[in-house]
Design a protein around this motif. Sequence first.
Motif, PDB file in Angstrom:
ATOM      1  N   PRO A 120       0.800  -1.233   0.000  1.00 24.09           N
ATOM      2  CA  PRO A 120       0.000   0.000   0.000  1.00 24.09           C
ATOM      3  C   PRO A 120       0.831   1.280   0.000  1.00 24.09           C
ATOM      4  O   PRO A 120       0.347   2.335  -0.423  1.00 24.09           O
ATOM      5  CB  PRO A 120      -0.824  -0.118   1.286  1.00 24.09           C
ATOM      6  N   CYS A 121       2.087   1.194   0.467  1.00 21.69           N
ATOM      7  CA  CYS A 121       2.949   2.384   0.502  1.00 21.69           C
ATOM      8  C   CYS A 121       3.641   2.627  -0.830  1.00 21.69           C
ATOM      9  O   CYS A 121       3.950   3.779  -1.173  1.00 21.69           O
ATOM     10  CB  CYS A 121       3.993   2.241   1.608  1.00 21.69           C
ATOM     11  N   GLY A 122       3.909   1.583  -1.570  1.00 24.16           N
ATOM     12  CA  GLY A 122       4.590   1.709  -2.849  1.00 24.16           C
ATOM     13  C   GLY A 122       5.153   0.373  -3.280  1.00 24.16           C
ATOM     14  O   GLY A 122       5.163  -0.609  -2.510  1.00 24.16           O
ATOM     15  N   GLU A 123       5.636   0.300  -4.509  1.00 25.35           N
ATOM     16  CA  GLU A 123       6.164  -0.956  -5.054  1.00 25.35           C
ATOM     17  C   GLU A 123       7.458  -1.345  -4.336  1.00 25.35           C
ATOM     18  O   GLU A 123       8.380  -0.542  -4.198  1.00 25.35           O
ATOM     19  CB  GLU A 123       6.422  -0.818  -6.548  1.00 25.35           C
ATOM     20  N   VAL A 124       7.511  -2.589  -3.871  1.00 27.40           N
ATOM     21  CA  VAL A 124       8.691  -3.118  -3.167  1.00 27.40           C
ATOM     22  C   VAL A 124       9.517  -3.936  -4.143  1.00 27.40           C
ATOM     23  O   VAL A 124       9.012  -4.859  -4.787  1.00 27.40           O
ATOM     24  CB  VAL A 124       8.269  -3.979  -1.960  1.00 27.40           C
ATOM     25  N   THR A 125      10.793  -3.603  -4.263  1.00 29.67           N
ATOM     26  CA  THR A 125      11.679  -4.307  -5.206  1.00 29.67           C
ATOM     27  C   THR A 125      12.462  -5.443  -4.563  1.00 29.67           C
ATOM     28  O   THR A 125      12.828  -6.404  -5.240  1.00 29.67           O
ATOM     29  CB  THR A 125      12.662  -3.323  -5.844  1.00 29.67           C
ATOM     30  N   ALA A 126      12.738  -5.344  -3.258  1.00 29.72           N
ATOM     31  CA  ALA A 126      13.529  -6.390  -2.595  1.00 29.72           C
ATOM     32  C   ALA A 126      13.294  -6.354  -1.095  1.00 29.72           C
ATOM     33  O   ALA A 126      12.960  -5.305  -0.530  1.00 29.72           O
ATOM     34  CB  ALA A 126      15.021  -6.210  -2.892  1.00 29.72           C
ATOM     35  N   VAL A 127      13.469  -7.535  -0.477  1.00 25.76           N
ATOM     36  CA  VAL A 127      13.392  -7.677   0.983  1.00 25.76           C
ATOM     37  C   VAL A 127      14.563  -8.545   1.422  1.00 25.76           C
ATOM     38  O   VAL A 127      14.775  -9.627   0.877  1.00 25.76           O
ATOM     39  CB  VAL A 127      12.065  -8.322   1.425  1.00 25.76           C
ATOM     40  N   TYR A 128      15.333  -8.067   2.409  1.00 20.98           N
ATOM     41  CA  TYR A 128      16.494  -8.804   2.918  1.00 20.98           C
ATOM     42  C   TYR A 128      16.320  -9.051   4.416  1.00 20.98           C
ATOM     43  O   TYR A 128      15.862  -8.175   5.146  1.00 20.98           O
ATOM     44  CB  TYR A 128      17.785  -8.013   2.685  1.00 20.98           C
ATOM     45  N   PHE A 129      16.702 -10.254   4.859  1.00 22.38           N
ATOM     46  CA  PHE A 129      16.661 -10.611   6.271  1.00 22.38           C
ATOM     47  C   PHE A 129      18.081 -10.893   6.770  1.00 22.38           C
ATOM     48  O   PHE A 129      18.889 -11.494   6.057  1.00 22.38           O
ATOM     49  CB  PHE A 129      15.789 -11.857   6.502  1.00 22.38           C
ATOM     50  N   HIS A 130      18.374 -10.445   8.011  1.00 20.43           N
ATOM     51  CA  HIS A 130      19.666 -10.688   8.639  1.00 20.43           C
ATOM     52  C   HIS A 130      19.456 -11.044  10.100  1.00 20.43           C
ATOM     53  O   HIS A 130      18.438 -10.680  10.703  1.00 20.43           O
ATOM     54  CB  HIS A 130      20.575  -9.457   8.539  1.00 20.43           C
ATOM     55  N   GLN A 131      20.455 -11.739  10.661  1.00 23.10           N
ATOM     56  CA  GLN A 131      20.412 -12.067  12.080  1.00 23.10           C
ATOM     57  C   GLN A 131      20.551 -10.813  12.936  1.00 23.10           C
ATOM     58  O   GLN A 131      19.933 -10.691  13.992  1.00 23.10           O
ATOM     59  CB  GLN A 131      21.544 -13.044  12.420  1.00 23.10           C
ATOM     60  N   LYS A 132      21.364  -9.868  12.474  1.00 26.54           N
ATOM     61  CA  LYS A 132      21.560  -8.591  13.157  1.00 26.54           C
ATOM     62  C   LYS A 132      21.774  -7.509  12.109  1.00 26.54           C
ATOM     63  O   LYS A 132      22.031  -7.822  10.929  1.00 26.54           O
ATOM     64  CB  LYS A 132      22.763  -8.677  14.105  1.00 26.54           C
ATOM     65  N   PRO A 133      21.664  -6.228  12.486  1.00 21.52           N
ATOM     66  CA  PRO A 133      21.798  -5.155  11.488  1.00 21.52           C
ATOM     67  C   PRO A 133      23.104  -5.233  10.726  1.00 21.52           C
ATOM     68  O   PRO A 133      24.169  -5.484  11.289  1.00 21.52           O
ATOM     69  CB  PRO A 133      21.723  -3.884  12.350  1.00 21.52           C
ATOM     70  N   SER A 134      23.013  -5.017   9.413  1.00 23.46           N
ATOM     71  CA  SER A 134      24.190  -5.091   8.545  1.00 23.46           C
ATOM     72  C   SER A 134      23.977  -4.170   7.351  1.00 23.46           C
ATOM     73  O   SER A 134      22.905  -4.174   6.740  1.00 23.46           O
ATOM     74  CB  SER A 134      24.429  -6.531   8.076  1.00 23.46           C
ATOM     75  N   ALA A 135      25.000  -3.395   7.039  1.00 26.66           N
ATOM     76  CA  ALA A 135      24.910  -2.493   5.890  1.00 26.66           C
ATOM     77  C   ALA A 135      25.136  -3.216   4.580  1.00 26.66           C
ATOM     78  O   ALA A 135      24.707  -2.746   3.516  1.00 26.66           O
ATOM     79  CB  ALA A 135      25.923  -1.357   6.032  1.00 26.66           C
ATOM     80  N   SER A 136      25.808  -4.362   4.616  1.00 28.69           N
ATOM     81  CA  SER A 136      26.114  -5.108   3.402  1.00 28.69           C
ATOM     82  C   SER A 136      25.057  -6.173   3.142  1.00 28.69           C
ATOM     83  O   SER A 136      24.195  -6.444   3.976  1.00 28.69           O
ATOM     84  CB  SER A 136      27.496  -5.758   3.516  1.00 28.69           C
ATOM     85  N   LEU A 137      25.165  -6.797   1.970  1.00 27.10           N
ATOM     86  CA  LEU A 137      24.249  -7.868   1.585  1.00 27.10           C
ATOM     87  C   LEU A 137      24.878  -9.219   1.868  1.00 27.10           C
ATOM     88  O   LEU A 137      26.099  -9.349   1.959  1.00 27.10           O
ATOM     89  CB  LEU A 137      23.904  -7.765   0.093  1.00 27.10           C
ATOM     90  N   SER A 138      24.058 -10.230   2.001  1.00 27.56           N
ATOM     91  CA  SER A 138      24.561 -11.590   2.172  1.00 27.56           C
ATOM     92  C   SER A 138      25.225 -12.035   0.878  1.00 27.56           C
ATOM     93  O   SER A 138      24.786 -11.666  -0.218  1.00 27.56           O
ATOM     94  CB  SER A 138      23.422 -12.547   2.533  1.00 27.56           C
TER      95      SER A 138
END
Length: 263
Positions: free
Chosen positions: A63-81
Amino acid sequence: MTLQGFKAFLVKFSTTSSTYRWLFVKEHSVRERTEGKPSGRTLFIINVPSYCSEECFKRLFEPCGEVTAVYFHQKPSASLSPMEDSSIFSKNLSIKGYKVAYVVFKTPKGLQSALKWETNVPLILSTEESPIVTGLKKWYEEYNSRIVDPNSMQKEIDMFMEKFDAEERKKAQQEKEAMEEDNEGWVTVTKKGRKPGLARKESVRKRIMSREKLKRSQKELHNFYTFQIRESKMKHLVNLRQKFEEDKKRIDHLKQSRRFRPY
């Protein structure tokens, strides 16, 4: 509701569930920039239950806008898996327990809409159209997904070995070309030994170095300093004198034993 810079959303698992949870969201803003989590378009979410999936969050924030990606991590991280090269020999295990999520919108407008979103009813995580699998059914699916098709596995192994062999042939060709003389007569030294085809591997080099180190540690410096030379000479003289006295006694004993004694 706002708490320490986070906006709170009330959620529950399904329409029939009586348990409520809170999702805390804010804009993802860090010094280290990542292409997968762009500034101005990424929503940072904490207190995410383990059963939440990518499809669930995409539907939740559509409802807020088109979502292009969703990432999950064990703890906050600026990088990608790290990306997985294999669909069978996977290193990334599923996250157990609570986790954090990053929702990337297509435009900055979607992020701003999510931060300003006001809703009076709890958000539903699992619906009839998009259910979240839990309990025994989830365990069955996880178990069945771990059963590997032998043909697919063999095909992936063959592809990996073909790629590996091609890289090894390329390295061997480069080393062979490097060992040849250039226009000025110079030869590049490589890891190859005197015997062709025998490479000085890292394990062999470490073994040789450890042996040399052991030999050096066992060596002792003899007669290196002046006092050592003086002491060795004194000991030598003492040994010579002692040996001389022992020889004298032995000779006297032989003389006594050779005398003629008729009575």
